[in-house]
Design an enzyme around this catalytic site. Structure first.
Site, PDB file in Angstrom:
ATOM      1  N   LYS A 117      35.818 -25.333 -98.888  1.00 43.82           N
ATOM      2  CA  LYS A 117      37.188 -25.831 -99.036  1.00 43.82           C
ATOM      3  C   LYS A 117      37.307 -26.980 -98.039  1.00 43.82           C
ATOM      4  CE  LYS A 117      42.028 -24.325 -98.305  1.00 43.82           C
ATOM      5  NZ  LYS A 117      42.911 -23.166 -98.152  1.00 43.82           N
TER       6      LYS A 117
ATOM      7  N   GLU B 211      44.676 -28.107 -97.206  1.00 42.45           N
ATOM      8  CA  GLU B 211      45.471 -27.226 -96.347  1.00 42.45           C
ATOM      9  C   GLU B 211      44.926 -27.164 -94.920  1.00 42.45           C
ATOM     10  OE1 GLU B 211      45.715 -23.527 -98.677  1.00 42.45           O
ATOM     11  OE2 GLU B 211      47.460 -24.357 -99.717  1.00 42.45           O
TER      12      GLU B 211
ATOM     13  N   ASP C 284      48.610 -23.689-108.451  1.00 42.80           N
ATOM     14  CA  ASP C 284      48.049 -22.655-107.589  1.00 42.80           C
ATOM     15  C   ASP C 284      48.297 -21.235-108.099  1.00 42.80           C
ATOM     16  OD1 ASP C 284      46.928 -21.274-105.540  1.00 42.80           O
ATOM     17  OD2 ASP C 284      48.479 -21.698-104.059  1.00 42.80           O
TER      18      ASP C 284
ATOM     19  N   GLU D 273      48.398 -12.689-105.751  1.00 48.33           N
ATOM     20  CA  GLU D 273      49.170 -13.418-104.736  1.00 48.33           C
ATOM     21  C   GLU D 273      50.578 -13.767-105.216  1.00 48.33           C
ATOM     22  OE1 GLU D 273      47.268 -16.990-103.348  1.00 48.33           O
ATOM     23  OE2 GLU D 273      49.039 -17.627-102.228  1.00 48.33           O
TER      24      GLU D 273
END
Ligand code: GCW
Length: 710
Positions: free
Chosen positions: A319, A323, A397, A425
């Site tokens: 990643k 973020e 997402d 999530e």
């Protein structure tokens, strides 16, 4: 009767009840591998006649596992001894690789030749003149997959008279992604802590590691990334590599390779990391610039070291520049330059890089949904062949529902790996019963039109559309150290489904539900139908009570559980208001050609279909359009009326689930029944909160009445 006698009698009675209940209680640990006795008497007799013994012809760790699995569980299923033998007798289940002399004689060579290295054949055939059931494959792992399939046939009460089953996976890399941190916390994990006991490893081994591997092998998962994509560089220190190597040793005979998430700043020294305001590196360099020869060498050395510990190491998941994670763009280098550096280091060992496309740098485009496409499409053809670009199913997402990520179909030269999320999530964590197979099927069958009609997502990720040289799928796990692995008993079905679809995406959601219910819950066909009906509509219901008609990302910031439509703090593209754009005119994000023009990232005719509010599928209406409150939907209702109806239909469905579940009470293990019932009650309360909060909030803009009776 004197009182003492009476009370000791009732105590005895009580104890019997407690004992009986404990003895029969199902804590969910055994997943779909319960192997309860076959319920159908006629079939049981048939099976008993057809199966006499087990013969495993080869010797390897994997074959020992097969031997154990069959000899422990066939007797349970058939309620009779099924001994291991060396001599073939009629009714033997014979397990052997294609190169074994006995198998060669059995003339399956041609059928086997057509299969890949993980494929297998299950065949009723004569060996040495005796009627047998043969499970054969080119490699040991095919034998293990074939054995689990054979057991599943019996668990799900299929005919085994004239078996002739050839099976092989449609996708090569079928990987679980654990978002497990080294401190034991699982990011977005709702089933306890990490399974990996880092402090105990490598010396102390938890039995669960074997059970984890066994469960995954039974559904064909063949890889696991054991640490979080928000990667702590320490995982690459020798101390942790030894621990990872231990897990790899355990998983190997089950056909599961270990992968690691790598932090792009790892080569930087701790001292410089602090100086540069980065999270700690573990190397001794001042930079992690991928074009710097010292950085390239650092990774080559690191990879060499990893392969000393883990000779079949799978590779890195990364990643980067997402973020807050470091990446090549910190040095004005592209994602391709970053990925290629790692790929070069891994290439001599046949390792791969899974480079994530989950990026949403605000400078790229004001519309978050467009950013990944804009960054990655221009890089198509710049990646080395051992690199996957790993993209989430939708452009934002893991929302309850999104249209497809437009990257799929738009990178014909770069193998794209699909990332889906098992952990719920944005779908009620492990508190809500949401069966995800219908969702994943909707994506897999989604037609991108990349090469005209029929260009489904499935055909992209299985390599048939663009002839990718490698194919892969990743699932962010829902597994933790809770006794039942997944928190919610029904979340086990999502783990099961993931493996089954990764193996064969043409299976239907109903088929998978039936398999899972029969193996995990009940063989009673009437009960099965009720449970299946609960599962099949649960995803759509969740969408309806959370984010109907294309709404998205209106949950509490950070926590992502309950609703928070009014949220207006924090980063712009984390705010609910950024996504729903409610105002006095209407609701929804205008991504049409008069708005952000995200529709242009899709192929024709999808682009035009989405662009026009009249043709846009209503499930994506508010994703692509800012629709007026009075906009008429196909039902004849206005947007406001339809929105209200959807919220209510979602919560009504939860009520139905509760009723249906209650109706099967006497047929379900009491512990499982109560466990699920308690969660359904929570789901009901929380779904109601979703509905009421959202409707009341939107009413502030629509100024229309909420009529509760639906
Ligand atoms: O969905 C978001 C999650 C983050 C996650 C991130 C990602 C691992 O909220 O927790 O980080 O996606 O996929 O990288």
């Amino acid at each position: 009767m004197n009182t003492l006698f009476k009370s000791s009698l009732s105590l005895a009675f009580l104890l019997t009840i407690i004992f009986f209940n404990t003895a029969s209680a199902d804590d969910g640990y055994d997943l779909w591998l319960k192997y309860n006795k076959v319920g159908n008497q006629a079939l049981l007799e048939k099976y008993s006649q057809a199966i006499s013994s087990i013969i495993v012809l080869d010797k390897s760790k994997t074959c020992r596992i097969i031997q154990k699995e069959l000899s422990a569980n066939l007797p349970k299923l058939l309620a009779k001894p099924v001994p291991l033998k060396r001599m073939i007798i009629a009714g033997a289940v014979v397990i052997g690789k294609s190169n074994h002399p006995l198998i060669k004689k059995s003339r399956c060579a041609k059928q086997l030749g057509a299969l890949n290295n993980e494929g297998y054949l299950i065949k009723s055939t004569k060996i040495n003149g005796k009627q047998c059931i043969l499970i054969t494959a080119k490699k040991d792992i095919g034998l293990l997959y074939g054995s689990f399939h054979f057991l599943r046939l019996i668990q799900t009460q299929q005919e085994i008279d004239n078996l002739n089953i050839a099976s092989q996976p449609k996708i090569q890399y079928r990987i679980l992604n654990h978002w497990d941190n080294l401190d034991g916390i699982v990011e977005r994990g709702y089933a306890g802590k990490s399974l990996w006991k880092w402090n105990d490893l490598p010396d102390k081994i938890d039995k669960r590691y074997f059970d984890y591997a066994r469960a995954n092998a039974s559904i064909g998962v063949n890889g696991t990334v054991i640490n979080n994509v928000n990667a702590n560089p320490n995982i690459l220190r020798p101390e942790y590599l030894k621990k990872a190597a231990k897990l790899a040793d355990i998983f190997r005979p089950y056909g599961i390779r270990v992968f690691l998430s790598a932090n792009f700043s790892a080569p930087i020294s701790a001292e410089f990391a602090i100086e540069q305001n980065r999270k700690g590196g573990i190397g001794d360099l001042k930079t992690s610039n991928p074009t710097d020869p010292s950085v390239q060498q650092w990774w080559k050395n690191k990879v060499k070291e990893i392969y000393k510990y883990i000779p079949d190491f799978g590779g890195f998941l990364v990643k980067a520049n997402s973020e807050g994670m470091p990446g090549p763009q910190d040095y004005n280098k592209t994602h391709a330059e970053g990925a290629n550096m790692l790929a070069e280091a891994l290439q001599p060992y046949k390792g791969i890089v899974m480079w994530r496309a989950f990026v949403y740098d605000a400078d790229v485009d004001p519309d978050r949904s467009k950013r990944s496409y804009k960054e990655f499409v221009p890089l198509d053809s710049q990646f080395l062949p051992n690199i996957f670009v790993q993209a989430k199913n939708g452009p934002i997402d893991f929302q309850p529902r999104e249209p497809i990520q437009p990257l799929f179909g738009a990178m014909p030269k770069t193998p794209l790996m699909l990332e889906i999320q098992l952990t719920q999530e944005y779908l009620g964590h492990s508190k809500h019963l949401v069966y995800l197979a219908p969702m994943w099927k909707e994506y897999l069958e989604f037609d991108t039109y990349a090469k005209g009609p029929g260009s489904t997502l499935a055909s992209i990720i299985d390599g048939t559309l663009h002839q990718y040289k490698m194919t892969g799928i990743a699932g962010v796990t829902n597994i933790g150290n809770d006794r039942n692995w997944c928190g919610h008993f029904f979340a086990q079905a999502n783990w099961y489904t993931y493996g089954r679809l990764a193996w064969d995406h043409s299976l239907t959601a109903e088929q998978i539900a039936d398999e899972w219910i029969t193996m995990s819950l009940t063989k009673n066909q009437d009960v099965l139908k009720i449970v299946r009906s609960i599962m099949m509509g649960s995803w759509e219901a969740c969408i309806n009570y959370m984010t109907p008609l294309g709404l998205h990302h209106i949950m509490q910031e950070g926590f992502h559980y309950g609703p928070e439509p009014s949220l207006g703090k924090g980063r712009e593209d984390w705010r609910s208001t950024y996504y729903h754009r409610a105002d006095s005119v209407g609701l929804g994000y205008n991504r049409s050609s008069t708005g952000s023009d995200a529709v242009s990232q899709y192929f024709s005719p999808l682009r035009e279909t989405f662009d026009n509010i009249e043709t846009c599928p209503e499930k994506y209406l508010l994703w692509f359009h800012h629709a007026a409150w009075d906009h008429k939907l196909r039902s004849g209702k206005t947007l406001w009326e339809e929105l209200r109806a959807k919220y209510y239909s979602g919560t009504n469905y939860v009520n139905e689930m509760i009723e249906k579940w209650s109706s099967v009470k006497t047929y379900i293990d009491p512990d499982i029944f109560m466990h699920v019932q308690a969660r359904l009650d929570t789901q009901k309360t929380d779904a109601g909160i979703w509905r009421d909060t959202c409707l009341q909030y939107f009413q502030g803009f629509s100024k229309k009445p909420i009529i509760t009776a639906e």
